[in-house]
Scaffold this motif. Sequence first.
Motif, PDB file in Angstrom:
ATOM      1  N   VAL A  32       0.853  -1.290   0.246  1.00 33.19           N
ATOM      2  CA  VAL A  32       0.086   0.057   0.011  1.00 33.19           C
ATOM      3  C   VAL A  32       0.793   1.100   0.016  1.00 33.19           C
ATOM      4  N   THR A  33       0.877   2.216  -0.845  1.00 33.83           N
ATOM      5  CA  THR A  33       1.636   3.289  -1.044  1.00 33.83           C
ATOM      6  C   THR A  33       0.790   4.619  -1.223  1.00 33.83           C
ATOM      7  N   LYS A  34       1.358   5.631  -1.544  1.00 41.54           N
ATOM      8  CA  LYS A  34       0.473   6.848  -1.670  1.00 41.54           C
ATOM      9  C   LYS A  34       0.409   7.082  -3.472  1.00 41.54           C
ATOM     10  N   GLY A  35      -0.767   7.282  -3.762  1.00 37.01           N
ATOM     11  CA  GLY A  35      -0.790   7.324  -4.904  1.00 37.01           C
ATOM     12  C   GLY A  35      -1.031   8.865  -5.549  1.00 37.01           C
ATOM     13  N   GLN A  36      -1.263   8.941  -6.690  1.00 33.22           N
ATOM     14  CA  GLN A  36      -1.598  10.499  -7.179  1.00 33.22           C
ATOM     15  C   GLN A  36      -2.986  10.885  -6.837  1.00 33.22           C
ATOM     16  N   ASP A  37      -3.131  12.297  -6.796  1.00 33.47           N
ATOM     17  CA  ASP A  37      -4.461  12.626  -6.417  1.00 33.47           C
ATOM     18  C   ASP A  37      -5.058  12.418  -5.072  1.00 33.47           C
ATOM     19  N   HIS A  38      -4.278  12.075  -4.020  1.00 31.99           N
ATOM     20  CA  HIS A  38      -4.455  11.801  -2.853  1.00 31.99           C
ATOM     21  C   HIS A  38      -5.429  10.387  -2.635  1.00 31.99           C
ATOM     22  N   CYS A  39      -4.975   9.537  -3.467  1.00 31.15           N
ATOM     23  CA  CYS A  39      -5.716   8.194  -3.124  1.00 31.15           C
ATOM     24  C   CYS A  39      -4.220   7.154  -2.558  1.00 31.15           C
ATOM     25  N   LEU A  40      -4.657   6.198  -2.144  1.00 30.75           N
ATOM     26  CA  LEU A  40      -3.831   5.007  -2.026  1.00 30.75           C
ATOM     27  C   LEU A  40      -3.810   4.038  -3.005  1.00 30.75           C
ATOM     28  N   TYR A  41      -2.447   3.718  -3.553  1.00 24.13           N
ATOM     29  CA  TYR A  41      -2.417   2.455  -4.559  1.00 24.13           C
ATOM     30  C   TYR A  41      -2.064   1.221  -3.851  1.00 24.13           C
ATOM     31  N   VAL A  42      -2.648   0.113  -4.206  1.00 25.48           N
ATOM     32  CA  VAL A  42      -2.613  -1.146  -3.615  1.00 25.48           C
ATOM     33  C   VAL A  42      -2.051  -1.997  -4.707  1.00 25.48           C
ATOM     34  N   PHE A  43      -0.927  -2.842  -4.496  1.00 29.74           N
ATOM     35  CA  PHE A  43      -0.167  -3.342  -5.670  1.00 29.74           C
ATOM     36  C   PHE A  43      -0.232  -4.887  -5.114  1.00 29.74           C
ATOM     37  N   PRO A  44      -0.174  -5.858  -6.034  1.00 32.87           N
ATOM     38  CA  PRO A  44       0.016  -7.110  -5.614  1.00 32.87           C
ATOM     39  C   PRO A  44       1.731  -6.995  -5.334  1.00 32.87           C
ATOM     40  N   ARG A  45       2.194  -7.623  -4.483  1.00 37.87           N
ATOM     41  CA  ARG A  45       3.617  -7.560  -4.155  1.00 37.87           C
ATOM     42  C   ARG A  45       4.464  -7.687  -5.455  1.00 37.87           C
ATOM     43  N   ALA A  46       4.272  -8.690  -6.210  1.00 35.24           N
ATOM     44  CA  ALA A  46       5.069  -9.246  -7.437  1.00 35.24           C
ATOM     45  C   ALA A  46       5.190  -7.973  -8.234  1.00 35.24           C
ATOM     46  N   GLU A  47       3.907  -7.228  -8.364  1.00 31.88           N
ATOM     47  CA  GLU A  47       3.559  -6.028  -9.307  1.00 31.88           C
ATOM     48  C   GLU A  47       4.437  -4.891  -8.736  1.00 31.88           C
ATOM     49  N   PHE A  48       4.386  -4.883  -7.549  1.00 27.36           N
ATOM     50  CA  PHE A  48       5.282  -3.729  -7.021  1.00 27.36           C
ATOM     51  C   PHE A  48       6.696  -3.691  -6.993  1.00 27.36           C
ATOM     52  N   GLU A  49       7.117  -5.061  -6.797  1.00 27.64           N
ATOM     53  CA  GLU A  49       8.732  -5.406  -7.094  1.00 27.64           C
ATOM     54  C   GLU A  49       8.982  -5.035  -8.420  1.00 27.64           C
ATOM     55  N   GLU A  50       8.030  -5.363  -9.383  1.00 26.05           N
ATOM     56  CA  GLU A  50       8.486  -5.108 -10.952  1.00 26.05           C
ATOM     57  C   GLU A  50       8.732  -3.385 -11.091  1.00 26.05           C
ATOM     58  N   MET A  51       7.681  -2.932 -10.486  1.00 26.12           N
ATOM     59  CA  MET A  51       7.867  -1.229 -10.630  1.00 26.12           C
ATOM     60  C   MET A  51       9.082  -0.986  -9.781  1.00 26.12           C
TER      61      MET A  51
END
Length: 143
Positions: A32-51
């Motif tokens: 879970v991380t800060k997204g743009q526009d003051h929302c939160l982004y939730v990424f599957p762990r593998a997707e986040f690691e790729e990013m």
Amino acid sequence: MFLGTHSPRLDDKGRLTLPAKYRDALAEGLMVTKGQDHCLYVFPRAEFEEMARRVAQAPLTNESVRAYQRYLFAGTDEQKPDGQGRIAVVPELRRYANLRKDCVVIGAITRLEIWDAQAWQTYLDQHEDSYAQAREEVLPGIF
């Protein structure tokens, strides 16, 4: 693929129940991380690691790259949903997204976004007219 709109509520302990249809994709862990526009982004762990690998390849000599890396990674929290599909949204992230009781979770293809319900409605109201114009930029010649 994450699609759709859901309206969960934060409980008194700051936990949010993820929609059941997403739980299998997130069962092994999520970020879970800060997204743009003051929302939160939730990424599957593998997707986040790729990013993260792609972000790490950017040149550290660039001030904007360093700032982006700091902001992104310092504001990220690793979570694993409990047996009921709940995650704890840490106070810093709740504050950033101004999350109160009523939330909206939207599917955004590779990630989920968590919004305060009122902020999401305001965003929709402000961007409804530009949706058709954006389609031409994003998908020229399609539709």
